[in-house]
Write a protein that holds these residues in place. Structure first.
Motif, short mmCIF file in Angstrom:
data_model
loop_
_atom_site.label_atom_id
_atom_site.label_comp_id
_atom_site.label_asym_id
_atom_site.label_seq_id
_atom_site.Cartn_x
_atom_site.Cartn_y
_atom_site.Cartn_z
N PRO A 130 0.77 -1.24 0.00
CA PRO A 130 0.00 0.00 0.00
C PRO A 130 0.80 1.30 0.00
O PRO A 130 0.29 2.31 0.46
N ASN A 131 2.04 1.34 -0.46
CA ASN A 131 2.75 2.63 -0.50
C ASN A 131 2.01 3.65 -1.36
O ASN A 131 1.85 4.80 -0.98
N CYS A 132 1.61 3.18 -2.57
CA CYS A 132 0.69 3.96 -3.41
C CYS A 132 1.23 5.31 -3.85
O CYS A 132 0.55 6.34 -3.77
N THR A 133 2.44 5.34 -4.36
CA THR A 133 2.97 6.54 -5.02
C THR A 133 2.83 6.35 -6.53
O THR A 133 3.31 5.36 -7.08
N PRO A 134 2.16 7.26 -7.23
CA PRO A 134 1.94 7.07 -8.67
C PRO A 134 3.25 7.00 -9.46
O PRO A 134 4.18 7.76 -9.20
N MET A 135 3.29 6.10 -10.41
CA MET A 135 4.41 6.02 -11.35
C MET A 135 3.88 5.51 -12.69
O MET A 135 3.05 4.61 -12.74
N ASN A 136 4.38 6.10 -13.76
CA ASN A 136 3.83 5.82 -15.09
C ASN A 136 4.44 4.57 -15.71
O ASN A 136 5.53 4.14 -15.35
N ASN A 137 3.72 4.02 -16.69
CA ASN A 137 4.21 2.88 -17.44
C ASN A 137 5.25 3.32 -18.47
O ASN A 137 5.38 4.50 -18.78
N PHE A 138 5.98 2.33 -19.02
CA PHE A 138 6.98 2.60 -20.05
C PHE A 138 6.52 2.06 -21.40
O PHE A 138 5.92 0.97 -21.48
N TYR A 139 6.81 2.80 -22.44
CA TYR A 139 6.71 2.30 -23.82
C TYR A 139 8.04 2.59 -24.49
O TYR A 139 8.38 3.74 -24.78
N PHE A 140 8.82 1.53 -24.72
CA PHE A 140 10.13 1.67 -25.33
C PHE A 140 10.02 1.35 -26.83
O PHE A 140 9.74 0.20 -27.20
N GLN A 141 10.25 2.35 -27.66
CA GLN A 141 10.24 2.13 -29.10
C GLN A 141 11.63 1.77 -29.59
O GLN A 141 12.61 2.46 -29.28
#
Length: 596
Positions: free
Chosen positions: A402-413
């Motif tokens: 439950p830390n719940c700090t937002p972090m975005n996904n990666f899209y590596f082209q």
């Protein structure tokens, strides 16, 4: 994953005291947060993330179609711990791929693809209500009895109706009845004998008899106490780590655990494994993912010694005994050199293990390739999303719950063998608590779409965290999809290798048997992006039993279905069989003469 995380909550609603152990350090901090202040901060963050989302959607390659497609799902965590997974499966053989999503403490979902870009949940009518008694984790599909219909294996870590000490529950096997319903066959296949705390499952025919076998990752052997109170002492306690299960399919009628018989002896905080032919010798090896590798047991790479009934540990000499928090191992040949590489997700920095050739150690080239970015990563998927002839990479990220700090996904082209992170530009920068992820073709238009499982946050969270479905709206590049139907090998060709040649370019794909993303299974249709190519010069299928088929001059932009041609008896073998038959006949005639 609670990831060596100890959370204590104050009874005072205006305060929260959090102690977080990460890596080998214990960081203690106290924050006194006024409820109104927390609400204002949450609102500001929510507005920021919403504006970022709207900006990216306006110019993206991927479109979030979750709501319009009828997908409504989020994974409910038990004690803030582990999950969840998704399996791509065509349950009714209508040519459109469906989705099974585990729900954890929430109800699972079985979404039937309606063929028009929408899905219908048929969970209850399909016969899966018994899963409501369990906290489900991972899922994978295979035709275990070779009747032509794909069955489902669902892992669990406890029951919902009672709190049991670890090990806590059985896993579940459902046999497809062929009419969009399934039956619970767990006991029929002898799987009710295995009470465990399981995470991931993968299928692969490691003895090449045509029946899909399985590897199950187990997390705990025994554990007493609250799961949200894991500490350093737990990690180094030898009694906590568990053996996996290596399940041999006995002619489609039952499973037998042959763990020790095949030479396996490891324990660890298991996150499942992946059957894959890393050494190009035609049989399926096994890559095992372990959590807390730096404190307990590392990842293991096991070489299949088929036709001997034995696996051999080779991870140490090949530098694949990674001492990390391994969540999954995505497989793909990113540089089209004919050797499979592995992207292994982790806390902090992921590992991009590049295959240097048979017998040579793998090298972690995450920094050189541009993928060494700081996040907590779970699911990962190699796919040619822009269909330009090389594999790109999607990575599902999410904080420890439950830390719940937002972090975005990666899209590596993939840009000429080097990767550039473009998640925000292409519309994939969701900030939910990402876990499992899969790629498949929603509407059979040739390109690959993405589904990401998100967990329900335990603590207050500034943005929604729900499972998301992204449609790939790229229009560039030709493509080829290949579907296999085994007659001697497994019916969907799980673990088979497909190689295509276009001019001087060679590409390979393995048919996913599960585990090539966190607790999940991708589509079993092989997809190739072809760029401007208008013809495939040659295509070679190598089935798990070594049988090979070749096709030439195949047109592009099609789903090519290939049925296995049975092995032909070679002239030498036929000659030998004839000699044996004649010898036997001679013995019979001799004995008959002696009687006379």
């Amino acid at each position: 994953m609670i990831r060596n995380t100890l959370i204590k909550r104050s009874l005072n609603k205006d305060q929260k005291i959090v102690s977080i152990f990460q890596g080998e350090r214990l960081l203690n901090f106290k924050s006194v947060v006024n409820v109104s202040t927390q609400f204002i901060l949450s609102s500001i963050l929510s507005t920021f993330f919403s504006l970022s989302f709207i900006y990216c959607q306006a110019q993206s390659q991927f479109t979030n179609i979750t709501e319009q497609a009828g997908i409504e799902h989020e994974f409910g965590v038990y004690d803030g711990f582990l999950g969840g997974g998704v399996c791509v499966i065509d349950i009714n053989k209508d040519g459109f791929e469906d989705l099974y999503l585990t729900g954890g403490t929430n109800e699972d979902k079985l979404y039937l693809n309606q063929g028009d870009g929408t899905f219908k949940n048929i969970f209850t009518s399909a016969g899966f209500s018994i899963t409501n008694d369990y906290v489900t984790q991972g899922v994978a599909g295979a035709d275990v009895n070779r009747d032509g219909w794909v069955d489902l294996f669902i892992t669990t870590n406890t029951r919902n109706d009672t709190l049991l000490e670890v090990p806590r529950a059985r896993n579940l096997l459902f046999i497809n009845n062929g009419d969009s319903t399934f039956r619970d066959a767990t006991a029929d296949y002898g799987l009710d004998e295995f009470i465990s705390f399981s995470t991931g499952v993968c299928f692969g025919d490691f003895n090449a008899d045509g029946f899909p076998d399985a590897y199950i990752g187990n997390y705990f052997h025994e554990f007493k106490g609250e799961l949200n109170e894991i500490n350093d002492a737990t990690i180094v306690n030898a009694n906590s780590t568990a053996k996996g299960h290596l399940l041999l399919n006995k002619n489609g009628r039952s499973f037998e655990n042959v763990y020790e018989e095949y030479g396996l002896n490891h324990r660890g905080f298991g996150f499942g494994g992946l059957f894959t032919d890393y050494d190009n010798d035609g049989d399926l090896d096994l890559l095992v993912n372990h959590d807390f590798g730096y404190k307990a047991k590392p990842n293991y790479l096991l070489q299949n010694d088929y036709p001997k009934a034995k696996f051999e540990y080779v991870g140490k000499e090949l530098d694949m005994d990674l001492r990390i928090n391994a969540m999954t191992s995505a497989v793909g040949d990113y540089d089209n050199n004919g050797l499979l590489d592995y992207f292994i997700t982790n806390i902090r920095f992921n590992h991009f293990m590049v295959n240097q050739g048979i017998g040579k150690p793998f090298i972690n080239k995450s920094k050189e390739l541009g993928t060494k970015l700081f996040k907590i990563s779970w699911g990962a998927n190699f796919a040619d999303f822009d269909q330009d002839g090389d594999l790109d990479l999607f990575v599902a990220n999410g904080d420890l719950n439950p830390n719940c700090t937002p972090m975005n996904n990666f899209y590596f082209q993939n840009e000429g063998g080097h990767f550039k992170e473009l998640g925000s530009q292409v519309g994939l920068n969701d900030y939910g608590l990402g876990r499992g992820s899969v790629v498949f073709d929603i509407e059979n238009d040739g390109d690959l779409d993405i589904l990401v499982v998100n967990q329900t946050p335990v603590l207050a969270y500034p943005v929604p965290s729900k499972t998301l479905l992204y449609r790939n709206d790229s229009t560039s590049g030709n493509w080829l999809q290949v579907g296999l139907e085994g007659t001697q090998a497994t019916t969907r060709g799980l673990g088979a290798r497909i190689k295509i040649v276009i001019g001087d370019t060679l590409m390979i794909r393995e048919i996913d048997g599960g585990g090539s993303s966190h607790l999940s299974q991708n589509s079993t249709l092989a997809h190739f992006g072809l760029g401007a190519a208008t013809n495939v010069d040659s295509l070679l299928v190598t089935w798990p039993d070594g049988n090979q088929q070749i096709l030439i001059n195949q047109p592009v932009n099609q789903l090519l279905k290939i049925t296995e041609t049975p092995k032909k008896v070679t002239s030498g073998l036929l000659y030998g069989l004839c000699l044996i038959g004649l010898f036997g006949l001679l013995i019979l005639v001799t004995r008959w003469s002696m009687r006379g």
